[in-house]
Design a protein around this motif. Structure first.
Motif: not given
Ligand code: SAM
Ligand code: SF4
Length: 323
Positions: A19-21, A26-28, A64-70, A187-189
């Motif tokens: 979960r994340c706030n 590019y992540c979700m 420790i990571t997430g989502g948003e770990p906090l 950025m990772m694909p």
């Molecule tokens: N929510 C926290 C944060 O944003 O730092 C921790 C989890 S987040 C998934 C961890 C890292 O993954 C973040 O720095 C984010 O920018 C990176 N990230 C997410 N999608 C990515 C992608 N497609 N390529 C490279 N880094 C990515």
């Protein structure tokens, strides 16, 4: 632990929630986001059991990571417990920084060694845009508070063509002003990241060097992760480059990843791994679980293959893995 390719595996990344706030584009996914149910998540005790067994067979560093770990209320307790394991030398956190300020004292008390804050832009409106509505102010405040309290803090920006590539010199200035480390990441694909175009580390460096001199600082992938570091002539702050795509660092990969629902992943790119939650909830002994972890590490693939997607490629999005 040594894997089949002779690499030492001593770094475990643990995602404590998906979960994340925020909703970084590019992540979700932009719609139909699904999150794990609470009962699917590993409990604190399950996470700490895995960390303990992994540390007994060679894991020395945990992130420790997430989502948003906090977002998870017991994250600082998890950190404290892992930090108390005798073979663990370092426990770090990766966060978007929004709630960081209010957790700083607890994090210090838990023994946290370093915090990475993700910051893809310094501009309020662009931050709101890329994060799907986030406010940059608490992030900047948290960074300042970390510096004030003497916590080791690093900033990470994923560089996206036509979004933040014009801010690269500003990021460097920011790192110099605060005298901290700023890392540029390709950025990772993977998941939603496939829709974005990155610029390579070589292009980023070229862009910087048209304006500023970069002086090689330290580059020790074996001990210090995959970043390559530089200083500017001013000598303040450090600039790091992480190029998972253009210069893969798989030859030095030392990590495995545990998802929030207990899947031990061998490689970011491949879906293979072991469902440790299922095994634990079926009553596996510590000895048997240790062997599963060992075997999972041993059979890590040699390298990622982001450029050639196949049926073994990871289908999870980054928020479901932890980065
Ligand atoms: N929510 C926290 C944060 O944003 O730092 C921790 C989890 S987040 C998934 C961890 C890292 O993954 C973040 O720095 C984010 O920018 C990176 N990230 C997410 N999608 C990515 C992608 N497609 N390529 C490279 N880094 C990515
Ligand atoms: Fe949340 Fe981090 Fe993904 Fe952004 S990058 S949506 S903050 S998990």
């Amino acid at each position: 632990m040594i894997d089949q390719w002779g690499r030492t595996i001593d770094y475990l990344r643990i995602s404590v929630t998906d979960r994340c706030n925020l909703r970084c584009k590019y992540c979700m996914p932009d719609k139909d986001i699904s999150f794990m149910q609470k009962k699917e998540l590993l409990t604190k005790d399950e996470i700490c059991r895995i960390a303990k067994l992994a540390s007994d067979i060679g894991i020395k560093k945990v992130r420790i990571t997430g989502g948003e770990p906090l977002i998870r209320k017991d994250t600082t307790d998890i950190i404290k417990d892992i930090k108390s394991l005798k073979n663990i030398k370092e426990v770090c956190l990766t966060t978007n920084g929004i709630f960081l300020n209010s957790y700083l004292d607890k994090l210090i008390d838990s023994g946290i060694d370093a915090i990475n804050v993700s910051l893809d832009t310094l501009k309020e409106d662009k931050y709101r845009d890329i994060t799907g509505g986030g406010d940059i102010m608490p992030v900047l405040n948290s960074i300042n508070k970390c510096i004030e309290k003497g916590i080791k803090v690093k900033l990470n920006a994923v560089i996206i063509k036509d979004f933040n590539d014009k801010e690269i010199l500003d990021f460097i200035k920011f790192a110099e002003e605060k005298n901290i480390e700023f890392r540029f990441i390709e950025m990772m694909p993977l998941g939603a990241g496939k829709k974005f175009e990155t610029i390579t580390v070589d292009e980023i460096k070229k862009l910087i060097e048209e304006n500023r001199k970069l002086i090689p600082y330290k580059s020790s992938p074996k001990n210090n992760g995959p970043a390559v570091y530089y200083k500017t002539e001013e000598g303040k702050g450090t600039i790091g480059f992480i190029s998972p795509i253009s210069h893969t660092f798989c030859g030095n990969c030392n990590r495995i990843r545990l998802t929030a629902d207990g899947f031990l992943k061998q490689c970011l790119h491949f879906k293979k791994g072991e469902d440790l939650k299922k095994l634990m909830r079926q009553g596996i002994t510590d000895e048997e679980l240790t062997n599963v972890i060992k075997e999972c590490c041993y059979s890590k693939p040699e390298q990622h293959a982001f450029q050639s997607e196949n049926q073994d490629s990871e289908k999870r999005f980054m928020y479901q893995i932890g980065g």
